[in-house]
Design an enzyme around this catalytic site. Structure first.
Site, PDB file in Angstrom:
ATOM      1  CD1 TRP A  10     147.797 -32.461-116.728  1.00  0.00           C
ATOM      2  CD2 TRP A  10     148.034 -30.699-118.484  1.00  0.00           C
ATOM      3  NE1 TRP A  10     148.488 -33.010-118.134  1.00  0.00           N
ATOM      4  CE2 TRP A  10     148.575 -32.136-118.912  1.00  0.00           C
ATOM      5  CE3 TRP A  10     147.619 -29.865-119.227  1.00  0.00           C
ATOM      6  CZ2 TRP A  10     149.062 -32.102-120.092  1.00  0.00           C
ATOM      7  CZ3 TRP A  10     147.854 -30.140-120.472  1.00  0.00           C
ATOM      8  CH2 TRP A  10     148.789 -30.945-120.888  1.00  0.00           C
ATOM      9  CG  HIS A  95     138.359 -32.482-108.132  1.00  0.00           C
ATOM     10  ND1 HIS A  95     139.152 -32.067-107.210  1.00  0.00           N
ATOM     11  CD2 HIS A  95     139.316 -33.593-108.741  1.00  0.00           C
ATOM     12  CE1 HIS A  95     140.497 -32.678-107.051  1.00  0.00           C
ATOM     13  NE2 HIS A  95     140.674 -33.567-108.023  1.00  0.00           N
ATOM     14  CD  GLU A  97     142.199 -30.114-105.931  1.00  0.00           C
ATOM     15  OE1 GLU A  97     142.148 -29.787-106.931  1.00  0.00           O
ATOM     16  OE2 GLU A  97     142.879 -31.142-105.697  1.00  0.00           O
ATOM     17  CD  GLU A 167     140.007 -37.851-107.937  1.00  0.00           C
ATOM     18  OE1 GLU A 167     140.883 -38.078-108.260  1.00  0.00           O
ATOM     19  OE2 GLU A 167     139.260 -36.739-107.727  1.00  0.00           O
ATOM     20  N   GLY A 173     146.740 -35.890-103.774  1.00  0.00           N
ATOM     21  CA  GLY A 173     148.132 -35.026-103.704  1.00  0.00           C
ATOM     22  C   GLY A 173     148.825 -35.125-102.343  1.00  0.00           C
ATOM     23  N   GLY A 233     146.390 -36.613-110.889  1.00  0.00           N
ATOM     24  CA  GLY A 233     146.773 -35.252-110.713  1.00  0.00           C
ATOM     25  C   GLY A 233     148.273 -35.308-111.213  1.00  0.00           C
ATOM     26  N   GLY A 234     149.070 -35.266-109.916  1.00  0.00           N
ATOM     27  CA  GLY A 234     150.554 -34.825-109.839  1.00  0.00           C
ATOM     28  C   GLY A 234     151.330 -35.934-110.807  1.00  0.00           C
TER      29      GLY A 234
END
Ligand code: PEP
Length: 255
Positions: A10, A95, A97, A167, A173, A233-234
């Site tokens: 999330w 991750h 990010e 990923e 995203g 994710g989304g």
């Protein structure tokens, strides 16, 4: 036979009330799903509430990050035993990010994975190339380097307890999913690296694909031989879309 694993990341979304409402909506929708592992990774602030809502459901709780230290002067950080205390059985590490925005190195990711295993929490170790790296033809080199660095503290006899998430950064995203063939090519390579590093244990490691996984592409991705699950994710933010991903129907496979 590797058991599929579908995980919801999330990120920095959902209050405790929103998180509990999601779980209430999700559980009836996945009640008849096949034998898969379902994992939800809310923000730290909602872990306790989601743990309570998931009790008895068989759905696992994950953290989105961890600090490898046990305790001490690490303002803002959370230790593995604190996650265990909340009921987390998985945690995402490395991750893209966190690698890009917070400068996390493979060595730091490796220490997180090792510290999680020491507390019997399964690390979900993320790797993946940027668009620039793919276009330069460096995808496999980048993935190989990230894997060897990030898995450096995983003992050989515990390989089966880890999850690797491939990923590609350009697909996260963005709506641009890797085709099943592109994803399988890298997953097959990751499998080879894992077997080289861990021997037969490498065959047991589950490899998730992540990057704009949605209800309309999950079936073809899950039909690939080395894609054992998805990190989402989304499309994990709504019970209707995430439940459809959990109840995937691998094209050409058994239901
Ligand atoms: C992710 O953040 O791990 C991810 C794969 O996000 P999305 O599904 O939104 O691309």
């Amino acid at each position: 036979m590797r058991r599929p694993i579908l995980a919801a990341n999330w990120k920095m979304q959902k209050t405790r009330a929103e998180a509990a409402e999601f779980v209430e909506g999700l559980l009836p929708l996945i009640a008849g799903s096949r034998a898969v592992d379902v994992v939800i990774a809310p923000p730290f602030t909602a872990l306790d509430r989601v743990a309570e809502a998931l009790r008895g459901s068989g759905v696992a709780l994950a953290a989105q990050n961890v600090n490898p230290e046990e305790k001490g002067a690490f303002t803002g950080e959370v230790a593995p035993h604190m996650l265990a205390d909340l009921g987390c059985t998985y945690a995402i590490v490395g991750h893209s990010e966190r690698r890009a925005l917070y400068g996390e190195s493979d060595a730091f990711v490796a220490s997180k994975a090792g510290a999680l295993l020491a507390r019997d929490i399964h690390p979900i170790v993320c790797v993946g190339e940027s668009l620039e790296e793919r276009e330069a033809g460096n995808t496999l080199d980048v993935v190989a380097r990230q894997l060897s660095g990030s898995l450096a503290e995983v003992p050989t006899d515990r390989a089966a307890e880890i999850v690797v998430a491939y990923e590609p950064v350009w697909a996260i995203g963005t709506g641009a999913t890797a085709t099943p063939e592109i994803a399988q090519e890298v997953h097959g390579f990751v499998r080879g690296q894992l077997v080289e590093r861990f021997g037969t244990g490498g065959e047991q490691v589950r490899i998730q694909y992540g990057g704009s996984v949605k209800p309309d592409n999950v079936d073809s991705l899950m039909a690939q031989p080395d894609i054992d699950g998805a990190l989402v994710g989304g499309a994990s933010l709504q019970p209707a879309t995430f439940s459809r991903i959990v109840c995937f129907q691998p094209l050409g496979g058994a239901s």
